[in-house]
Design a protein around this motif. Structure first.
Motif, short mmCIF file in Angstrom:
data_model
loop_
_atom_site.label_atom_id
_atom_site.label_comp_id
_atom_site.label_asym_id
_atom_site.label_seq_id
_atom_site.Cartn_x
_atom_site.Cartn_y
_atom_site.Cartn_z
N LEU A 7 -14.71 0.94 -1.91
CA LEU A 7 -14.09 1.81 -2.73
C LEU A 7 -12.64 2.77 -1.71
CD1 LEU A 7 -16.23 2.48 -6.23
CD2 LEU A 7 -14.55 1.41 -5.61
N PHE A 8 -13.08 3.09 -1.47
CA PHE A 8 -13.34 4.11 -0.43
C PHE A 8 -11.98 3.42 0.50
CE2 PHE A 8 -12.49 7.73 3.12
CZ PHE A 8 -11.66 8.43 2.40
N ALA A 9 -11.81 2.57 0.94
CA ALA A 9 -11.43 1.81 1.98
C ALA A 9 -10.12 1.07 0.77
CB ALA A 9 -12.48 0.63 2.60
N SER A 10 -10.54 0.65 0.01
CA SER A 10 -9.78 0.36 -0.77
C SER A 10 -8.07 0.91 -0.87
CB SER A 10 -10.00 -0.59 -1.75
OG SER A 10 -10.11 0.84 -2.92
N GLY A 11 -8.20 1.89 -0.67
CA GLY A 11 -7.49 3.50 -0.78
C GLY A 11 -6.33 3.30 0.83
N ARG A 12 -6.45 2.50 1.36
CA ARG A 12 -5.95 2.45 2.67
C ARG A 12 -6.63 3.59 3.21
NH1 ARG A 12 -1.05 3.54 1.71
NH2 ARG A 12 -1.41 2.88 -0.67
N LEU A 13 -7.14 3.12 4.73
CA LEU A 13 -8.22 4.27 5.63
C LEU A 13 -6.24 4.36 6.49
CD1 LEU A 13 -10.44 1.62 7.33
CD2 LEU A 13 -10.71 3.91 5.59
N VAL A 14 -5.75 6.28 6.25
CA VAL A 14 -5.32 6.55 7.17
C VAL A 14 -5.41 8.03 7.71
CG1 VAL A 14 -2.89 7.90 6.22
CG2 VAL A 14 -3.03 5.55 5.40
N ALA A 15 -5.91 7.99 8.96
CA ALA A 15 -6.33 9.08 9.04
C ALA A 15 -4.83 10.63 9.11
CB ALA A 15 -6.96 9.14 10.73
N GLY A 16 -6.10 11.52 8.75
CA GLY A 16 -5.13 13.35 8.82
C GLY A 16 -3.66 12.52 7.74
N ALA A 17 -3.82 11.67 6.44
CA ALA A 17 -2.34 11.99 5.60
C ALA A 17 -3.57 13.16 4.92
CB ALA A 17 -2.51 10.10 5.38
N PRO A 18 -2.03 13.30 3.71
CA PRO A 18 -3.21 14.19 3.02
C PRO A 18 -2.88 13.48 1.59
CG PRO A 18 -0.58 14.81 3.27
CD PRO A 18 -0.95 13.91 4.33
N ALA A 19 -3.93 13.22 1.04
CA ALA A 19 -3.88 12.77 -0.70
C ALA A 19 -2.98 13.52 -2.12
CB ALA A 19 -5.45 12.94 -1.37
N ILE A 20 -1.99 13.96 -2.01
CA ILE A 20 -1.09 14.40 -2.16
C ILE A 20 -0.06 13.43 -1.90
CG2 ILE A 20 0.17 15.98 -3.79
CD1 ILE A 20 -2.09 17.94 -3.28
N VAL A 21 0.73 12.79 -2.38
CA VAL A 21 2.33 11.98 -3.01
C VAL A 21 2.97 13.28 -2.50
CG1 VAL A 21 3.97 10.62 -3.13
CG2 VAL A 21 1.46 9.89 -3.87
N GLY A 22 4.17 12.93 -1.58
CA GLY A 22 5.39 14.32 -1.13
C GLY A 22 5.56 14.87 -0.23
N LEU A 23 3.85 15.06 0.24
CA LEU A 23 3.78 16.41 1.02
C LEU A 23 4.67 15.66 2.90
CD1 LEU A 23 1.39 18.46 0.25
CD2 LEU A 23 3.13 19.37 0.12
N SER A 24 4.01 14.61 2.64
CA SER A 24 4.06 13.88 4.14
C SER A 24 5.13 12.12 3.48
CB SER A 24 3.17 13.58 4.95
OG SER A 24 2.10 13.11 4.75
N GLN A 25 5.35 11.55 4.88
CA GLN A 25 5.90 10.24 4.46
C GLN A 25 4.82 9.22 3.88
OE1 GLN A 25 8.96 9.46 4.26
NE2 GLN A 25 10.24 10.86 5.17
N ARG A 26 3.12 9.82 5.10
CA ARG A 26 2.41 9.14 4.11
C ARG A 26 1.55 9.52 4.13
NH1 ARG A 26 -0.12 6.86 9.99
NH2 ARG A 26 -0.86 5.70 8.38
N SER A 27 0.95 9.05 2.43
CA SER A 27 -0.17 9.74 2.71
C SER A 27 -1.26 8.40 1.57
CB SER A 27 0.79 10.08 0.77
OG SER A 27 0.68 9.41 0.26
N ALA A 28 -2.45 9.24 1.75
CA ALA A 28 -3.72 8.37 1.28
C ALA A 28 -3.35 8.07 0.15
CB ALA A 28 -4.89 9.21 1.65
#
Length: 112
Positions: free
Chosen positions: A43-64
């Protein structure tokens, strides 16, 4: 990273299924626990493995994706409750039946 993740997921699943097929209740409980950990990793891998990306959309270009993270947290709590219940159930059955086989019968007694 993905290869290590996939290998870990495969080993957890394989060991969990192997332990589920054993005749003793403690190994069955360990197998259920390993399978629940494998499902949590999946289930955790289904959210794409992104290292160092915040879970909140809008704080950076890439988000988990935060949804799989919330699902994993919920699954951890449910898995802990299920494991605690199954352990108590197995202990009760072991005390009443005086053995810890899954089917309640001791194969050593049948051979004698």
């Amino acid at each position: 990273m993905e290869l290590l993740y996939a290998l870990t997921l495969g080993v957890l699943t394989t060991c969990g299924v192997y332990l589920l097929m054993r005749a003793r209740t403690f190994t069955v409980i360990l197998g259920l626990t390993l399978l629940s950990h494998a499902v949590n990793l999946y289930l955790f891998a289904s959210g794409r493995l992104v290292a160092g990306a915040p879970a909140i959309v809008g704080l950076s270009q890439r988000s988990a994706d935060p949804l799989p993270q919330a699902l994993v947290l919920t699954a951890i709590v449910i898995g802990f409750a299920m494991t605690a219940f199954v352990v108590v159930l197995a202990l009760k059955a072991a005390v009443e039946l005086r053995n810890d086989h899954v089917d309640g019968e001791n194969p050593e007694e049948d051979r004698a």
